[in-house]
Design a protein around this motif. Structure first.
Motif, PDB file in Angstrom:
ATOM      1  N   THR B  43       0.833  -1.204   0.000  1.00  0.00           N
ATOM      2  CA  THR B  43       0.000   0.000   0.000  1.00  0.00           C
ATOM      3  C   THR B  43       0.865   1.250   0.000  1.00  0.00           C
ATOM      4  O   THR B  43       0.604   2.207  -0.724  1.00  0.00           O
ATOM      5  CB  THR B  43      -0.914   0.027   1.242  1.00  0.00           C
ATOM      6  OG1 THR B  43      -1.518  -1.240   1.370  1.00  0.00           O
ATOM      7  CG2 THR B  43      -1.967   1.109   1.134  1.00  0.00           C
ATOM      8  N   PHE B  44       1.914   1.207   0.816  1.00  0.00           N
ATOM      9  CA  PHE B  44       2.801   2.361   0.924  1.00  0.00           C
ATOM     10  C   PHE B  44       3.464   2.666  -0.419  1.00  0.00           C
ATOM     11  O   PHE B  44       3.405   3.802  -0.914  1.00  0.00           O
ATOM     12  CB  PHE B  44       3.856   2.095   1.997  1.00  0.00           C
ATOM     13  CG  PHE B  44       4.909   3.167   2.091  1.00  0.00           C
ATOM     14  CD1 PHE B  44       4.581   4.434   2.539  1.00  0.00           C
ATOM     15  CD2 PHE B  44       6.220   2.908   1.720  1.00  0.00           C
ATOM     16  CE1 PHE B  44       5.542   5.425   2.624  1.00  0.00           C
ATOM     17  CE2 PHE B  44       7.191   3.890   1.800  1.00  0.00           C
ATOM     18  CZ  PHE B  44       6.847   5.151   2.252  1.00  0.00           C
ATOM     19  N   ILE B  45       4.040   1.645  -1.035  1.00  0.00           N
ATOM     20  CA  ILE B  45       4.806   1.876  -2.266  1.00  0.00           C
ATOM     21  C   ILE B  45       3.868   2.289  -3.411  1.00  0.00           C
ATOM     22  O   ILE B  45       4.095   3.302  -4.081  1.00  0.00           O
ATOM     23  CB  ILE B  45       5.629   0.630  -2.640  1.00  0.00           C
ATOM     24  CG1 ILE B  45       6.696   0.383  -1.569  1.00  0.00           C
ATOM     25  CG2 ILE B  45       6.285   0.801  -3.991  1.00  0.00           C
ATOM     26  CD1 ILE B  45       7.409  -0.929  -1.694  1.00  0.00           C
ATOM     27  N   VAL B  46       2.798   1.503  -3.589  1.00  0.00           N
ATOM     28  CA  VAL B  46       1.876   1.810  -4.685  1.00  0.00           C
ATOM     29  C   VAL B  46       1.201   3.169  -4.450  1.00  0.00           C
ATOM     30  O   VAL B  46       1.120   4.003  -5.352  1.00  0.00           O
ATOM     31  CB  VAL B  46       0.829   0.680  -4.839  1.00  0.00           C
ATOM     32  CG1 VAL B  46      -0.223   1.061  -5.857  1.00  0.00           C
ATOM     33  CG2 VAL B  46       1.519  -0.606  -5.234  1.00  0.00           C
ATOM     34  N   GLY B  47       0.741   3.379  -3.220  1.00  0.00           N
ATOM     35  CA  GLY B  47       0.061   4.637  -2.897  1.00  0.00           C
ATOM     36  C   GLY B  47       0.972   5.838  -3.075  1.00  0.00           C
ATOM     37  O   GLY B  47       0.564   6.889  -3.581  1.00  0.00           O
ATOM     38  N   PHE B  48       2.224   5.686  -2.672  1.00  0.00           N
ATOM     39  CA  PHE B  48       3.185   6.776  -2.777  1.00  0.00           C
ATOM     40  C   PHE B  48       3.384   7.166  -4.244  1.00  0.00           C
ATOM     41  O   PHE B  48       3.310   8.344  -4.609  1.00  0.00           O
ATOM     42  CB  PHE B  48       4.512   6.322  -2.161  1.00  0.00           C
ATOM     43  CG  PHE B  48       5.497   7.429  -1.908  1.00  0.00           C
ATOM     44  CD1 PHE B  48       5.611   7.970  -0.647  1.00  0.00           C
ATOM     45  CD2 PHE B  48       6.301   7.925  -2.920  1.00  0.00           C
ATOM     46  CE1 PHE B  48       6.513   8.981  -0.392  1.00  0.00           C
ATOM     47  CE2 PHE B  48       7.201   8.946  -2.680  1.00  0.00           C
ATOM     48  CZ  PHE B  48       7.303   9.467  -1.408  1.00  0.00           C
ATOM     49  N   ILE B  49       3.586   6.147  -5.078  1.00  0.00           N
ATOM     50  CA  ILE B  49       3.803   6.412  -6.502  1.00  0.00           C
ATOM     51  C   ILE B  49       2.542   7.023  -7.121  1.00  0.00           C
ATOM     52  O   ILE B  49       2.604   7.994  -7.883  1.00  0.00           O
ATOM     53  CB  ILE B  49       4.218   5.104  -7.225  1.00  0.00           C
ATOM     54  CG1 ILE B  49       5.602   4.680  -6.729  1.00  0.00           C
ATOM     55  CG2 ILE B  49       4.229   5.292  -8.736  1.00  0.00           C
ATOM     56  CD1 ILE B  49       6.043   3.325  -7.193  1.00  0.00           C
ATOM     57  N   LEU B 266       1.130   2.902  10.085  1.00  0.00           N
ATOM     58  CA  LEU B 266       1.730   4.166   9.636  1.00  0.00           C
ATOM     59  C   LEU B 266       2.057   4.110   8.149  1.00  0.00           C
ATOM     60  O   LEU B 266       1.773   5.047   7.396  1.00  0.00           O
ATOM     61  CB  LEU B 266       2.997   4.463  10.444  1.00  0.00           C
ATOM     62  CG  LEU B 266       3.606   5.847  10.217  1.00  0.00           C
ATOM     63  CD1 LEU B 266       2.765   6.908  10.877  1.00  0.00           C
ATOM     64  CD2 LEU B 266       5.024   5.922  10.739  1.00  0.00           C
ATOM     65  N   LEU B 267       2.619   2.980   7.710  1.00  0.00           N
ATOM     66  CA  LEU B 267       2.976   2.837   6.297  1.00  0.00           C
ATOM     67  C   LEU B 267       1.733   2.846   5.413  1.00  0.00           C
ATOM     68  O   LEU B 267       1.698   3.500   4.369  1.00  0.00           O
ATOM     69  CB  LEU B 267       3.743   1.527   6.078  1.00  0.00           C
ATOM     70  CG  LEU B 267       5.214   1.522   6.479  1.00  0.00           C
ATOM     71  CD1 LEU B 267       5.804   0.156   6.219  1.00  0.00           C
ATOM     72  CD2 LEU B 267       5.993   2.576   5.723  1.00  0.00           C
ATOM     73  N   ALA B 268       0.706   2.125   5.834  1.00  0.00           N
ATOM     74  CA  ALA B 268      -0.502   2.035   5.023  1.00  0.00           C
ATOM     75  C   ALA B 268      -1.244   3.373   5.000  1.00  0.00           C
ATOM     76  O   ALA B 268      -1.854   3.749   4.002  1.00  0.00           O
ATOM     77  CB  ALA B 268      -1.409   0.940   5.556  1.00  0.00           C
ATOM     78  N   TYR B 269      -1.160   4.106   6.106  1.00  0.00           N
ATOM     79  CA  TYR B 269      -1.869   5.380   6.235  1.00  0.00           C
ATOM     80  C   TYR B 269      -1.138   6.490   5.479  1.00  0.00           C
ATOM     81  O   TYR B 269      -1.750   7.444   4.997  1.00  0.00           O
ATOM     82  CB  TYR B 269      -1.946   5.708   7.730  1.00  0.00           C
ATOM     83  CG  TYR B 269      -2.554   7.037   8.101  1.00  0.00           C
ATOM     84  CD1 TYR B 269      -3.919   7.267   7.959  1.00  0.00           C
ATOM     85  CD2 TYR B 269      -1.765   8.057   8.633  1.00  0.00           C
ATOM     86  CE1 TYR B 269      -4.474   8.488   8.324  1.00  0.00           C
ATOM     87  CE2 TYR B 269      -2.310   9.264   9.003  1.00  0.00           C
ATOM     88  CZ  TYR B 269      -3.664   9.474   8.846  1.00  0.00           C
ATOM     89  OH  TYR B 269      -4.207  10.677   9.206  1.00  0.00           O
ATOM     90  N   PHE B 270       0.147   6.301   5.341  1.00  0.00           N
ATOM     91  CA  PHE B 270       1.046   7.325   4.804  1.00  0.00           C
ATOM     92  C   PHE B 270       0.579   7.973   3.496  1.00  0.00           C
ATOM     93  O   PHE B 270       0.427   9.202   3.435  1.00  0.00           O
ATOM     94  CB  PHE B 270       2.431   6.694   4.630  1.00  0.00           C
ATOM     95  CG  PHE B 270       3.548   7.688   4.575  1.00  0.00           C
ATOM     96  CD1 PHE B 270       4.308   7.960   5.686  1.00  0.00           C
ATOM     97  CD2 PHE B 270       3.843   8.358   3.394  1.00  0.00           C
ATOM     98  CE1 PHE B 270       5.338   8.871   5.642  1.00  0.00           C
ATOM     99  CE2 PHE B 270       4.874   9.277   3.347  1.00  0.00           C
ATOM    100  CZ  PHE B 270       5.616   9.526   4.471  1.00  0.00           C
ATOM    101  N   PRO B 271       0.306   7.191   2.448  1.00  0.00           N
ATOM    102  CA  PRO B 271       0.006   7.834   1.157  1.00  0.00           C
ATOM    103  C   PRO B 271      -1.303   8.610   1.144  1.00  0.00           C
ATOM    104  O   PRO B 271      -1.522   9.426   0.260  1.00  0.00           O
ATOM    105  CB  PRO B 271      -0.077   6.662   0.174  1.00  0.00           C
ATOM    106  CG  PRO B 271       0.519   5.509   0.869  1.00  0.00           C
ATOM    107  CD  PRO B 271       0.318   5.726   2.313  1.00  0.00           C
ATOM    108  N   PHE B 272      -2.175   8.342   2.105  1.00  0.00           N
ATOM    109  CA  PHE B 272      -3.490   8.980   2.076  1.00  0.00           C
ATOM    110  C   PHE B 272      -3.590  10.146   3.046  1.00  0.00           C
ATOM    111  O   PHE B 272      -4.666  10.654   3.292  1.00  0.00           O
ATOM    112  CB  PHE B 272      -4.564   7.927   2.415  1.00  0.00           C
ATOM    113  CG  PHE B 272      -4.398   6.681   1.613  1.00  0.00           C
ATOM    114  CD1 PHE B 272      -4.754   6.659   0.275  1.00  0.00           C
ATOM    115  CD2 PHE B 272      -3.854   5.545   2.171  1.00  0.00           C
ATOM    116  CE1 PHE B 272      -4.578   5.523  -0.480  1.00  0.00           C
ATOM    117  CE2 PHE B 272      -3.669   4.391   1.419  1.00  0.00           C
ATOM    118  CZ  PHE B 272      -4.040   4.392   0.094  1.00  0.00           C
ATOM    119  N   SER B 273      -2.458  10.527   3.612  1.00  0.00           N
ATOM    120  CA  SER B 273      -2.525  11.519   4.680  1.00  0.00           C
ATOM    121  C   SER B 273      -1.557  12.654   4.422  1.00  0.00           C
ATOM    122  O   SER B 273      -0.865  12.702   3.420  1.00  0.00           O
ATOM    123  CB  SER B 273      -2.169  10.849   5.995  1.00  0.00           C
ATOM    124  OG  SER B 273      -0.838  10.388   5.931  1.00  0.00           O
TER     125      SER B 273
END
Lengths: 135, 371
Positions: B43-49, B266-273
């Motif tokens: 989630t973190f990697i895909v969401g970040f990109i 934290l990692l999963a929440y990261f890209p959406f926050s």
């Protein structure tokens, strides 16, 4: 996200994302997808003999050995008391070299293996020496 | 009681209990140990990109030269080559100072009414100090944790570890970054509670990451200094996690699973926050654009091609009708003999072709900047 839109500064953004990807997956390719086996401290020499017991139970020693050594150091240096009495009333001399290393003769096998693996770097050997190690 | 932070606090407490109780059963360990961290990392990697690409798809504005320093203009006017850079090198220095030392936050000011109604602006450095301490401590902590994921451990981690623990207090040796992290995150939290204006604009999404990071730091400190987890077992587990050789570590308590679960959240929440400012700072247009608008002509990239209908084409289309009602035309209809209607107007009448729209967009910029 509107999909029909183009990316601006595409080269820079993609380059940045590639750097991000490489950094985030660093442990993956650094280890070549392999797990180095976790070290087990080896008991050799006197410590390996049957019936030989450490000053305290193994579980306690595993978690608290550094505190024991720290207390020993302070007690010896500050109070000049050199005798440690354990739970079962057995007496030991408070000495890293004479007591600990007497049984655990192989420092490299017993101490260093795990300490290097977990990158825990004590300053014991700043002052003490392993009598077996050549100076 | 402020409802924003109560919700966040309750959320973090629920997550704590969930992980702590879940770690008591094997199924829970499998979920907390592999499935959740793995999904969180994806989630973190895909969401970040996804977020960065999404931002890259919005148009880049015209450069913003009015931030903090004089733009380069005439040679005898002193310019600010870093605050208002006209070269790529200057931009790199400005971005470096921004990312590494939070240069723009350093300039933070506070408004105040003094002696009744006099408005004053004061330099407010404490947010900068807190933010710098927090981010650097967090970075050091994350960097130090690489020792659990790499074998053999690189020397640079050893150097950081030694520097971090140079005070040689307590055993296991006290690492400053952990303490600074917890102190700084507490300061940033208290700031949101005690400054009325900041409290007023603080939302649950501001408090949640603070509580989560507090939880991460707290469980980490507990494990290192107080409950003394089996560090070799944990490294073996962590190595397995990053190389896809999963196995459940033995004799590792619930606290470790709470720590891991918090990090996963934290990692999963990261890209959406708001935490996405990690990626966003690289894309801030007030910082990363070369302010060379006086040197280089910028063409508005999102100008659409304007459909031009020239007078010539217009006349071609309507010539017959124009001639019919007696309007002057440039070209007469071919087969008919030329009329003597309006020879003088011919030259004055045709309007010039519309300029390409790019040029129009530039005009106001040029006139404004002559100061």
């Amino acid at each position: 996200m509107p999909n029909n839109k183009k990316m601006y500064d595409k080269g820079k953004v993609v380059a940045g994302l590639i750097i991000f990807g490489v950094l985030i997956t660093f442990p993956l390719w650094y280890n070549h997808l392999k797990v180095a086996p976790a070290p087990e401290p080896k008991l050799v020499g006197k410590a390996a003999k049957a019936g030989q017991e450490c000053i305290e139970p193994k579980s306690f020693m595993k978690a608290e050995h550094m505190l024991v050594l720290d207390i020993w150091r302070d007690t010896v240096v500050r109070s000049a008391k050199r005798v440690y009495v354990n739970e079962s009333g057995k007496e030991f001399e408070m000495s890293l070299t004479n007591t600990c290393l007497d049984c655990h003769t192989e420092k490299a096998e017993f101490c260093d293996k795990c300490h290097n693996y977990a990158l825990v770097l004590p300053y014991c050997w700043d002052c003490h020496i392993d009598p077996k190690e050549k100076m | 009681m402020n409802i924003s932070y109560m919700y966040s606090l309750i959320a973090v407490m629920v997550l704590f209990l969930l992980a702590y109780l879940g770690a008591q059963v094997t199924v829970g360990k499998v979920f907390l140990g592999f499935i959740i961290p793995f999904l969180a990392a994806i989630t973190f990697i895909v969401g970040f990109i996804y977020r960065v690409v999404d931002w890259a798809r919005s148009p880049v504005p015209f450069c913003i030269p009015t931030t903090c320093g004089q733009q380069k203009s005439l040679p005898w006017i002193k310019s600010a080559p870093i605050e208002n850079p006209s070269t790529t090198g200057g931009v790199i220095v400005r971005m470096f100072l921004e990312i590494v030392f939070f240069r723009s936050l350093f300039r933070n000011t506070k408004q105040k009414l003094k002696e009744g109604d006099k408005l004053s602006y004061e330099w407010e450095i404490w947010l900068w100090v807190g933010a710098l301490a927090f981010h650097w401590a967090f970075f050091t902590v994350v960097f130090r944790h690489l020792r659990f994921f790499l074998e053999p451990v690189p020397a640079c981690i050893q150097i950081v570890e030694n520097l971090d623990g140079f005070l040689q207090i307590a055993l296991p040796g006290l690492l400053l970054s952990g303490v600074v992290l917890l102190a700084a995150v507490t300061f940033l939290f208290l700031r949101r509670i005690f400054i009325p204006q900041v409290r007023y604009i603080s939302l649950a999404s501001d408090f949640f990451p603070l509580f989560l990071i507090m939880g991460i730091a707290f469980t980490g400190i507990l494990m290192r200094y107080f409950t003394k987890v089996d560090i070799v077992g944990i490294k073996d587990f962590a190595m397995g996690l990053v190389t896809f050789h999963f196995h459940i570590p033995e004799g590792v308590g619930g606290l470790f699973y709470v720590h891991l679960f918090f990090v996963s959240i934290l990692l999963a929440y990261f890209p959406f926050s708001k935490l996405m400012h990690l990626g966003g700072i690289f894309m801030s247009p007030t910082r990363n654009l070369t302010t060379n608008s006086r040197v280089k002509r910028h063409i508005n990239p999102w100008n659409y091609p304007v459909k031009v209908h020239s007078y010539e084409a217009y006349e071609d289309e309507f010539r017959e009708k124009m001639v019919e009602v007696g309007l002057p035309v440039e070209k007469m209809i071919e087969p008919e003999p030329p009329k003597e209607d309006a020879p003088p107007e011919e030259e004055a009448e045709p309007p010039e072709e519309a300029e390409p729209p790019e040029k129009e967009a530039e005009l106001p910029e040029e006139s404004e900047e002559k100061e």
